[in-house]
Scaffold this motif. Structure first.
Motif, short mmCIF file in Angstrom:
data_model
loop_
_atom_site.label_atom_id
_atom_site.label_comp_id
_atom_site.label_asym_id
_atom_site.label_seq_id
_atom_site.Cartn_x
_atom_site.Cartn_y
_atom_site.Cartn_z
N LYS A 6 0.83 -1.18 0.00
CA LYS A 6 0.00 0.00 0.00
C LYS A 6 0.87 1.24 0.00
O LYS A 6 1.95 1.23 0.54
CB LYS A 6 -0.90 0.05 1.24
CG LYS A 6 -2.15 -0.77 1.15
CD LYS A 6 -1.95 -2.22 1.31
CE LYS A 6 -1.28 -2.56 2.60
NZ LYS A 6 -0.70 -3.87 2.60
N SER A 7 0.38 2.32 -0.61
CA SER A 7 1.15 3.55 -0.62
C SER A 7 0.51 4.65 0.23
O SER A 7 1.09 5.69 0.41
CB SER A 7 1.31 4.05 -2.06
OG SER A 7 0.03 4.24 -2.64
N LEU A 8 -0.71 4.45 0.74
CA LEU A 8 -1.40 5.44 1.55
C LEU A 8 -2.01 4.77 2.79
O LEU A 8 -2.25 3.58 2.79
CB LEU A 8 -2.54 6.08 0.74
CG LEU A 8 -2.17 6.75 -0.57
CD1 LEU A 8 -3.42 7.10 -1.35
CD2 LEU A 8 -1.35 8.00 -0.31
N LEU A 9 -2.30 5.56 3.81
CA LEU A 9 -3.02 5.05 4.97
C LEU A 9 -4.50 5.13 4.63
O LEU A 9 -5.14 6.17 4.73
CB LEU A 9 -2.72 5.86 6.23
CG LEU A 9 -3.48 5.45 7.49
CD1 LEU A 9 -3.20 4.00 7.84
CD2 LEU A 9 -3.11 6.36 8.63
N ASN A 60 -12.37 7.68 0.65
CA ASN A 60 -13.53 8.57 0.53
C ASN A 60 -14.66 7.92 -0.26
O ASN A 60 -15.33 8.58 -1.06
CB ASN A 60 -13.13 9.90 -0.10
CG ASN A 60 -12.12 10.65 0.73
OD1 ASN A 60 -12.16 10.62 1.95
ND2 ASN A 60 -11.18 11.31 0.07
N GLY A 61 -14.86 6.63 -0.07
CA GLY A 61 -15.94 5.91 -0.74
C GLY A 61 -15.68 5.60 -2.20
O GLY A 61 -16.55 5.06 -2.88
N ILE A 62 -14.50 5.91 -2.70
CA ILE A 62 -14.16 5.68 -4.11
C ILE A 62 -13.06 4.63 -4.17
O ILE A 62 -12.05 4.73 -3.48
CB ILE A 62 -13.69 6.98 -4.79
CG1 ILE A 62 -14.81 8.03 -4.73
CG2 ILE A 62 -13.26 6.72 -6.23
CD1 ILE A 62 -14.37 9.39 -5.18
N VAL A 63 -13.26 3.63 -5.03
CA VAL A 63 -12.25 2.58 -5.21
C VAL A 63 -11.06 3.19 -5.94
O VAL A 63 -11.17 3.64 -7.08
CB VAL A 63 -12.82 1.38 -5.99
CG1 VAL A 63 -11.73 0.36 -6.25
CG2 VAL A 63 -13.97 0.74 -5.24
N GLN A 64 -9.90 3.21 -5.27
CA GLN A 64 -8.68 3.76 -5.85
C GLN A 64 -7.85 2.68 -6.55
O GLN A 64 -7.08 2.98 -7.45
CB GLN A 64 -7.83 4.42 -4.75
CG GLN A 64 -8.52 5.55 -4.04
CD GLN A 64 -8.76 6.74 -4.94
OE1 GLN A 64 -7.95 7.06 -5.80
NE2 GLN A 64 -9.88 7.40 -4.76
N TYR A 65 -8.01 1.44 -6.09
CA TYR A 65 -7.20 0.35 -6.63
C TYR A 65 -7.94 -0.96 -6.40
O TYR A 65 -8.51 -1.18 -5.33
CB TYR A 65 -5.85 0.31 -5.93
CG TYR A 65 -4.95 -0.82 -6.36
CD1 TYR A 65 -4.22 -0.74 -7.55
CD2 TYR A 65 -4.83 -1.97 -5.59
CE1 TYR A 65 -3.41 -1.79 -7.94
CE2 TYR A 65 -4.02 -3.01 -5.98
CZ TYR A 65 -3.30 -2.91 -7.16
OH TYR A 65 -2.49 -3.95 -7.55
N ASN A 66 -7.97 -1.81 -7.40
CA ASN A 66 -8.54 -3.15 -7.30
C ASN A 66 -7.59 -4.12 -7.99
O ASN A 66 -7.10 -3.84 -9.08
CB ASN A 66 -9.88 -3.24 -8.04
CG ASN A 66 -11.06 -3.26 -7.12
OD1 ASN A 66 -10.95 -3.63 -5.97
ND2 ASN A 66 -12.20 -2.87 -7.63
N GLU A 67 -7.33 -5.23 -7.35
CA GLU A 67 -6.51 -6.28 -7.95
C GLU A 67 -7.18 -7.61 -7.63
O GLU A 67 -7.46 -7.90 -6.47
CB GLU A 67 -5.10 -6.25 -7.38
CG GLU A 67 -4.21 -7.34 -7.92
CD GLU A 67 -2.81 -7.33 -7.32
OE1 GLU A 67 -2.00 -8.13 -7.74
OE2 GLU A 67 -2.55 -6.51 -6.41
N THR A 68 -7.45 -8.40 -8.65
CA THR A 68 -8.05 -9.72 -8.47
C THR A 68 -7.11 -10.78 -9.02
O THR A 68 -6.59 -10.63 -10.13
CB THR A 68 -9.41 -9.81 -9.19
OG1 THR A 68 -10.26 -8.76 -8.71
CG2 THR A 68 -10.08 -11.15 -8.95
N LYS A 69 -6.88 -11.81 -8.24
CA LYS A 69 -6.01 -12.92 -8.64
C LYS A 69 -6.73 -14.23 -8.44
O LYS A 69 -7.54 -14.39 -7.52
CB LYS A 69 -4.72 -12.94 -7.80
CG LYS A 69 -3.87 -11.70 -7.91
CD LYS A 69 -3.07 -11.71 -9.16
CE LYS A 69 -2.14 -10.49 -9.17
NZ LYS A 69 -1.12 -10.59 -10.13
#
Length: 75
Positions: A6-9, A60-69
């Protein structure tokens, strides 16, 4: 074990689904600081098969990143 960076809290959510799309388990659902983390998925009584895990970063309720494996569970 599943690894992620992760790059943010921000709130991090990691969950697994079966091939039908049904959520099997939420592995991580918490705020994490930047860095590398290791999470363990206890497969317990789940049958062998194909599963998917998704890592989501939501800010803030917005998906910033998604990764599915995809992963294969063999017992």
């Amino acid at each position: 074990s599943l690894y992620k960076k992760k790059s943010l809290l921000v709130p991090i959510r990691q969950h697994t689904h079966n091939v039908s799309g049904k959520e099997v388990e939420t592995i991580v659902n918490e705020n994490l600081k930047p860095g590398y983390y290791k999470s363990t998925w206890n497969v317990g009584m789940l049958p062998s098969g194909v599963y998917f895990y998704r890592l989501s970063v939501i800010q803030n309720g917005i998906v910033q990143y998604n990764e599915t494996k995809k992963l294969v569970l063999m017992k």
